[in-house]
Scaffold this motif. Structure first.
Motif, mmCIF file in Angstrom:
data_model
loop_
_atom_site.group_PDB
_atom_site.id
_atom_site.type_symbol
_atom_site.label_atom_id
_atom_site.label_comp_id
_atom_site.label_asym_id
_atom_site.label_seq_id
_atom_site.Cartn_x
_atom_site.Cartn_y
_atom_site.Cartn_z
ATOM 1 N N VAL A 32 0.855 -1.184 0.000
ATOM 2 C CA VAL A 32 0.000 0.000 0.000
ATOM 3 C C VAL A 32 0.895 1.240 0.000
ATOM 4 O O VAL A 32 1.902 1.277 0.704
ATOM 5 C CB VAL A 32 -0.930 0.003 1.237
ATOM 6 C CG1 VAL A 32 -1.689 1.304 1.344
ATOM 7 C CG2 VAL A 32 -1.884 -1.179 1.173
ATOM 8 N N GLY A 33 0.561 2.238 -0.815
ATOM 9 C CA GLY A 33 1.361 3.461 -0.911
ATOM 10 C C GLY A 33 2.500 3.355 -1.903
ATOM 11 O O GLY A 33 3.353 4.222 -1.980
ATOM 12 N N GLN A 34 2.507 2.271 -2.685
ATOM 13 C CA GLN A 34 3.531 2.061 -3.703
ATOM 14 C C GLN A 34 2.862 1.752 -5.034
ATOM 15 O O GLN A 34 1.675 1.451 -5.100
ATOM 16 C CB GLN A 34 4.444 0.890 -3.324
ATOM 17 C CG GLN A 34 5.233 1.085 -2.068
ATOM 18 C CD GLN A 34 6.133 -0.101 -1.787
ATOM 19 O OE1 GLN A 34 5.968 -1.185 -2.337
ATOM 20 N NE2 GLN A 34 7.096 0.107 -0.916
ATOM 21 N N TYR A 35 3.657 1.831 -6.099
ATOM 22 C CA TYR A 35 3.199 1.454 -7.427
ATOM 23 C C TYR A 35 4.364 0.807 -8.162
ATOM 24 O O TYR A 35 5.516 0.943 -7.768
ATOM 25 C CB TYR A 35 2.671 2.670 -8.197
ATOM 26 C CG TYR A 35 3.732 3.698 -8.518
ATOM 27 C CD1 TYR A 35 4.304 3.743 -9.784
ATOM 28 C CD2 TYR A 35 4.168 4.619 -7.560
ATOM 29 C CE1 TYR A 35 5.280 4.681 -10.081
ATOM 30 C CE2 TYR A 35 5.135 5.560 -7.858
ATOM 31 C CZ TYR A 35 5.688 5.578 -9.117
ATOM 32 O OH TYR A 35 6.656 6.496 -9.414
ATOM 33 N N SER A 36 4.075 0.078 -9.224
ATOM 34 C CA SER A 36 5.142 -0.578 -9.978
ATOM 35 C C SER A 36 5.683 0.370 -11.039
ATOM 36 O O SER A 36 4.940 1.157 -11.628
ATOM 37 C CB SER A 36 4.619 -1.859 -10.643
ATOM 38 O OG SER A 36 3.522 -1.594 -11.479
ATOM 39 N N ASN A 37 6.993 0.280 -11.286
ATOM 40 C CA ASN A 37 7.586 1.092 -12.345
ATOM 41 C C ASN A 37 7.126 0.542 -13.702
ATOM 42 O O ASN A 37 6.485 -0.509 -13.773
ATOM 43 C CB ASN A 37 9.112 1.145 -12.218
ATOM 44 C CG ASN A 37 9.780 -0.197 -12.430
ATOM 45 O OD1 ASN A 37 9.144 -1.241 -12.470
ATOM 46 N ND2 ASN A 37 11.088 -0.182 -12.552
ATOM 47 N N LYS A 48 4.751 12.573 -1.999
ATOM 48 C CA LYS A 48 3.947 13.257 -0.989
ATOM 49 C C LYS A 48 2.677 13.830 -1.625
ATOM 50 O O LYS A 48 2.734 14.418 -2.701
ATOM 51 C CB LYS A 48 4.774 14.378 -0.359
ATOM 52 C CG LYS A 48 4.103 15.049 0.812
ATOM 53 C CD LYS A 48 5.026 16.051 1.455
ATOM 54 C CE LYS A 48 4.358 16.701 2.652
ATOM 55 N NZ LYS A 48 5.245 17.655 3.309
ATOM 56 N N GLY A 49 1.549 13.624 -0.974
ATOM 57 C CA GLY A 49 0.277 14.119 -1.476
ATOM 58 C C GLY A 49 -0.419 13.172 -2.431
ATOM 59 O O GLY A 49 -1.449 13.500 -3.004
ATOM 60 N N LYS A 50 0.142 11.972 -2.608
ATOM 61 C CA LYS A 50 -0.453 10.980 -3.500
ATOM 62 C C LYS A 50 -0.580 9.654 -2.772
ATOM 63 O O LYS A 50 0.062 9.428 -1.756
ATOM 64 C CB LYS A 50 0.393 10.814 -4.753
ATOM 65 C CG LYS A 50 0.434 12.068 -5.597
ATOM 66 C CD LYS A 50 1.103 11.814 -6.902
ATOM 67 C CE LYS A 50 1.052 13.078 -7.767
ATOM 68 N NZ LYS A 50 1.468 12.797 -9.125
ATOM 69 N N PHE A 51 -1.425 8.780 -3.299
ATOM 70 C CA PHE A 51 -1.617 7.472 -2.683
ATOM 71 C C PHE A 51 -1.753 6.404 -3.756
ATOM 72 O O PHE A 51 -2.101 6.688 -4.897
ATOM 73 C CB PHE A 51 -2.866 7.479 -1.785
ATOM 74 C CG PHE A 51 -4.155 7.651 -2.541
ATOM 75 C CD1 PHE A 51 -4.926 6.554 -2.879
ATOM 76 C CD2 PHE A 51 -4.597 8.912 -2.906
ATOM 77 C CE1 PHE A 51 -6.112 6.721 -3.580
ATOM 78 C CE2 PHE A 51 -5.783 9.083 -3.595
ATOM 79 C CZ PHE A 51 -6.539 7.979 -3.936
ATOM 80 N N GLY A 52 -1.440 5.166 -3.377
ATOM 81 C CA GLY A 52 -1.602 4.032 -4.272
ATOM 82 C C GLY A 52 -3.026 3.513 -4.167
ATOM 83 O O GLY A 52 -3.609 3.486 -3.100
ATOM 84 N N GLN A 63 -0.683 1.576 -11.959
ATOM 85 C CA GLN A 63 0.718 1.738 -12.294
ATOM 86 C C GLN A 63 1.240 3.070 -11.764
ATOM 87 O O GLN A 63 2.432 3.275 -11.699
ATOM 88 C CB GLN A 63 0.894 1.667 -13.823
ATOM 89 C CG GLN A 63 2.326 1.742 -14.265
ATOM 90 C CD GLN A 63 2.463 1.564 -15.756
ATOM 91 O OE1 GLN A 63 1.575 1.042 -16.403
ATOM 92 N NE2 GLN A 63 3.562 2.018 -16.295
ATOM 93 N N ALA A 64 0.357 3.960 -11.412
ATOM 94 C CA ALA A 64 0.743 5.273 -10.871
ATOM 95 C C ALA A 64 -0.075 5.581 -9.642
ATOM 96 O O ALA A 64 -1.039 4.910 -9.351
ATOM 97 C CB ALA A 64 0.525 6.340 -11.945
ATOM 98 N N CYS A 65 0.328 6.593 -8.923
ATOM 99 C CA CYS A 65 -0.385 7.015 -7.721
ATOM 100 C C CYS A 65 -1.387 8.109 -8.081
ATOM 101 O O CYS A 65 -1.230 8.815 -9.053
ATOM 102 C CB CYS A 65 0.618 7.556 -6.695
ATOM 103 S SG CYS A 65 1.807 6.304 -6.161
ATOM 104 N N SER A 66 -2.419 8.227 -7.245
ATOM 105 C CA SER A 66 -3.461 9.235 -7.459
ATOM 106 C C SER A 66 -3.268 10.392 -6.486
ATOM 107 O O SER A 66 -2.730 10.212 -5.394
ATOM 108 C CB SER A 66 -4.831 8.613 -7.218
ATOM 109 O OG SER A 66 -5.042 7.539 -8.102
ATOM 110 N N GLU A 67 -3.768 11.563 -6.885
ATOM 111 C CA GLU A 67 -3.710 12.747 -6.015
ATOM 112 C C GLU A 67 -4.641 12.544 -4.818
ATOM 113 O O GLU A 67 -5.749 12.036 -4.977
ATOM 114 C CB GLU A 67 -4.164 13.994 -6.776
ATOM 115 C CG GLU A 67 -3.232 14.423 -7.889
ATOM 116 C CD GLU A 67 -1.984 15.119 -7.354
ATOM 117 O OE1 GLU A 67 -2.011 15.708 -6.279
ATOM 118 O OE2 GLU A 67 -0.971 15.057 -8.078
ATOM 119 N N CYS A 68 -4.212 12.967 -3.649
ATOM 120 C CA CYS A 68 -5.068 12.937 -2.463
ATOM 121 C C CYS A 68 -6.128 14.027 -2.619
ATOM 122 O O CYS A 68 -5.834 15.111 -3.132
ATOM 123 C CB CYS A 68 -4.263 13.207 -1.192
ATOM 124 S SG CYS A 68 -3.150 11.868 -0.755
#
Length: 71
Positions: A32-37, A48-52, A63-68
């Protein structure tokens, strides 16, 4: 690229998963809080300011994180 051998052929790991080794036989889910390259070879921390994204039963899918959301 993040691939693993399923006993018959090489398979690609989906977004949110990585292949630590082709011999492993499966992909490892990112925490949780990570994404794959892009290559699906390692998990990266969201900035910072984003979440998985974490759908029920999974630690990551995107594959990427979303904005909080603001607030």
């Amino acid at each position: 690229m993040g691939r693993f051998f399923d006993g018959t052929e090489c398979q690609s790991c989906p977004a949110g998963y990585v292949a630590e080794s082709r011999q492993r036989g499966s992909c490892k889910i990112c925490e949780v809080g990570q994404y794959s390259n892009d290559l699906r070879t390692r998990c990266k921390l969201c900035s910072k300011g984003k979440f998985g994204v974490a759908p029920p039963g999974h630690s990551a899918e995107a594959q990427a994180c979303s904005e909080c959301p603001h607030g």
